[in-house]
Design a protein around this motif. Structure first.
Motif, short mmCIF file in Angstrom:
data_model
loop_
_atom_site.label_atom_id
_atom_site.label_comp_id
_atom_site.label_asym_id
_atom_site.label_seq_id
_atom_site.Cartn_x
_atom_site.Cartn_y
_atom_site.Cartn_z
N GLU A 384 -36.47 28.41 72.76
CA GLU A 384 -35.35 28.30 72.07
C GLU A 384 -35.17 26.83 71.73
O GLU A 384 -34.93 26.09 72.51
N THR A 385 -35.39 25.43 71.56
CA THR A 385 -35.75 24.36 70.68
C THR A 385 -34.73 24.25 69.55
O THR A 385 -34.11 25.23 69.17
N GLU A 424 -40.96 23.54 80.50
CA GLU A 424 -42.02 23.16 79.57
C GLU A 424 -43.42 23.31 80.18
O GLU A 424 -44.42 23.33 79.44
N ASP A 427 -45.97 25.57 78.64
CA ASP A 427 -46.74 25.24 77.43
C ASP A 427 -48.16 24.79 77.75
O ASP A 427 -48.99 24.64 76.84
N SER A 456 -47.67 21.03 72.45
CA SER A 456 -46.50 21.57 71.76
C SER A 456 -46.89 22.08 70.37
O SER A 456 -47.94 21.73 69.84
N SER A 457 -45.99 22.88 69.80
CA SER A 457 -46.14 23.27 68.39
C SER A 457 -45.06 22.64 67.53
O SER A 457 -44.97 22.94 66.32
N GLY A 478 -41.35 28.20 68.87
CA GLY A 478 -42.59 28.22 69.64
C GLY A 478 -43.80 28.18 68.73
O GLY A 478 -43.89 27.34 67.82
O1 DON Z 1 -43.17 22.73 72.35
C1 DON Z 1 -43.28 23.89 71.99
O2 DON Z 1 -44.07 24.25 71.15
C2 DON Z 1 -42.34 24.92 72.59
N1 DON Z 1 -41.94 24.49 73.90
C3 DON Z 1 -41.18 25.13 71.68
C4 DON Z 1 -40.25 26.19 72.21
C5 DON Z 1 -39.45 26.85 71.17
O3 DON Z 1 -39.54 26.56 70.01
C6 DON Z 1 -38.56 27.92 71.64
N2 DON Z 1 -37.91 28.55 70.53
N3 DON Z 1 -37.95 29.61 70.11
#
Ligand code: DON
Length: 574
Positions: A384-385, A424, A427, A456-457, A478
């Motif tokens: 969730e970001t 995190e 990931d 990360s993405s 994500g």
């Molecule tokens: O860094 C990343 O790619 C993930 N931790 C991002 C997480 C994210 O976007 C969650 N949202 N839906």
């Protein structure tokens, strides 16, 4: 967002921040236009904070930092000071573009096998729930680094609005209420999280007020001295709770945490320069790889959602995510062949594999070998970001994505601090070819090691044309972040949609594994989906994803922006 809450948010704009009605204010999905500055973020109160900072004479950095801290308070399940992120900053005066990495790191006590049991099997939820899933947070270090270097206002001025939101509280939105419902069992188990994010173990309802006194106190300390998070009483409180609950983050981890300035990864696209986040994010590399593949496709004259265009995109995505699984990781630990992966000649080679008549199964699509990649760009590699975009009157621009990873991160709050901690660590590739929460697989390049940054993405992106700022965009989601940003760039730069249309248009996503072409439910004509299936695409309808925030500059130097209708954000300008 429900109408009632939008009205409340609008009332806030006019009454609480002193922003007058000359402000352009758009709820999610609406395109707004303004002359001077603009902020788009995932939550209206946070966008309003950014705008009020711009109107106080703050620059894009000041406004972005204030907005980020406000998002940390009002969208705690997505992103916060207990997590980390990345930002891109473009300075108008020099044209310089900089990338700041304030991503979480693995604790020094982390090991490659920490989430496996004695038989070598992955322990369910160990990398997603609770203190052991927490990486060393970077948000405060990153924000204070960029603000002290490039901000104009005092640090305490940009922190103050977040203190107010935490202490006075705010109205719980639909998304926040849903997030607490979704993560209730975990929040209920951690006393500090239970006290703050539930009402005696019950989820919040939309319209309730959420106050966060502990977080307010923590932010007051940070307003005086951001380093306290890493060396002072906040650091002690975090590490005390870590020790009590089996977490690995120590005072040594916090004391040694430093954000890292990196060179953005850039590519050319239609006379424009597209720049985004380099490793340890995979976002920039694969965004540019996808744009390179697209440039060679000659599909521009086809309608945006024609079966051929969608098929080509899906086949490109498989190639990019296959490469991601093998080659991408923290450049401090592994050599990432960035220059080769973003070389247009490499894309040209790989696009020969794409058949317009037949989808390839994931098993047929392979990452390139290091030997093959060496044929391309010979440049040496250094070693969730929630997303928000800000543009100020001088056309300085910030594109920033930050996160606590999954909904409510690790589901735990460091006692007494109000800081919700990230998860995190998930990931990382916690074991070879074991999918993470986003279904992404990886191998040695993204294996856990002490002090290493998980791949990360996140794809905060800035586009320029003729040396002038053109566009800032990014999204959560994500694994889908990269393909979301890719499609918004096509919508805007190729299909000339306005900002609202560009963030609203239905999306597709393929990440190589699982072997599926996700399409947003009800977003595509059934005949298009049939045509894709006829080519062999394994189509799967899914609820909409992403929550993008876009600002672009028009040829007359006015700004246009929009927040994603999939979320509850807003674009505000003046
Ligand atoms: O860094 C990343 O790619 C993930 N931790 C991002 C997480 C994210 O976007 C969650 N949202 N839906």
């Amino acid at each position: 967002m429900q109408h009632r809450q939008k009205t409340i948010a609008l009332a806030w704009v006019f009454l609480s921040t002193g922003i007058g009605p000359q402000v352009a204010w758009g709820i999610s999905g609406q395109t707004i236009r303004s002359d001077r500055g603009m902020v788009t973020s995932a939550y209206p109160l946070a966008s309003d904070v950014g705008l009020s900072i711009l109107r106080k004479g703050g620059n894009a950095v000041d406004a972005a930092v204030a907005t980020t801290l406000a998002v940390s308070v009002v969208e705690p399940f997505s992103a916060g000071i207990g997590g980390g992120g990345f930002l891109l900053l473009r300075q108008a005066a020099t044209g310089d573009l900089k990338a700041l990495d304030f991503r979480e790191k693995a604790p020094l006590k982390a090991t490659a096998t920490m989430y496996l049991d004695a038989q070598g099997k992955v322990r369910p939820n160990a990398s997603t729930d609770g203190f052991l899933s927490v990486g060393v947070p970077g948000t405060i270090a990153g924000l204070s680094e960029v603000q002290q270097r490039y901000g104009r206002l005092p640090w305490s001025t940009v922190v103050a609005p977040a203190v107010g939101l935490a202490e006075r509280g705010f109205i719980v939105s639909n998304r926040l209420a849903q997030a607490t419902r979704d993560r209730l069992p975990m929040l209920d188990r951690n006393p500090a999280a239970r006290t703050i994010f539930t009402r005696n173990g019950q989820p919040f309802n939309p319209g309730d007020r959420l106050t966060q006194k502990d977080l307010g106190r923590t932010l007051r300390i940070i307003a005086k001295n951001p380093q306290d998070f890493y060396t002072g009483e906040i650091a002690s409180a975090i590490t005390r709770d870590m020790q009590r609950n089996g977490g690995l983050v120590t005072l040594e981890d916090l004391k040694t945490y430093k954000p890292t300035w990196r060179s953005p990864v850039c590519g050319s696209f239609k006379q424009m320069q597209v720049c985004s986040m380099p490793p340890p994010s995979s976002g920039g590399v694969h965004l540019i790889q996808l744009l390179n593949l697209w440039s060679g496709s000659k599909l521009e004259s086809q309608p945006r959602h024609s079966p051929d265009a969608l098929h080509f995109m899906a086949e490109s995505m498989k190639i990019a995510y296959a490469d991601r699984a093998i080659h991408l990781g923290d450049p401090g630990f592994v050599r990432v062949p960035v220059a080769a992966l973003i070389d247009p000649a490499y894309a040209a080679q790989r696009s020969r594999e794409i058949s317009m008549g037949r989808a390839r199964a994931a098993a047929e699509v392979k990452a390139s070998s290091p030997e093959f990649l060496r044929r391309f760009s010979k440049k040496t590699e250094s070693t969730e970001t929630s997303h928000l975009s800000v543009v100020d009157p001088d056309r300085n621009a910030v594109s920033l994505t930050f996160t606590v990873n999954l909904n409510f991160g690790a589901g735990v709050v460091a006692a007494g601090t109000g800081i919700l901690l990230n998860n995190e660590m998930d990931d990382f590739a916690i074991a070879p070819n074991t999918p993470n929460a986003f279904g992404l697989v990886g191998q040695q390049a993204n294996a856990i090691a002490p002090g290493k940054i998980p791949l990360s993405s996140m794809t905060p992106t800035i586009v320029t044309e003729g040396g002038q700022f053109k566009l800032a965009v990014g999204s959560p989601g994500g694994s889908t972040i990269i393909t979301t940003v890719f499609q918004i760039l096509l919508n805007s730069l190729v299909y000339k949609m306005d900002a609202g249309q560009a963030v609203s248009a239905p999306r597709i996503h393929n990440q190589w594994l699982p072997d599926r072409l996700r399409v947003e439910k009800d977003g595509f004509d059934p005949s298009v989906l049939k045509a894709l299936q006829a080519k062999g695409q394994v189509v799967e309808e899914r609820s909409p994803w992403g929550n993008a925030n876009l600002i672009l500059v028009k040829p007359d130097n006015t700004l246009e922006g929009a927040a994603d209708p999939r979320g509850e954000g807003s674009a505000v300008g003046y």
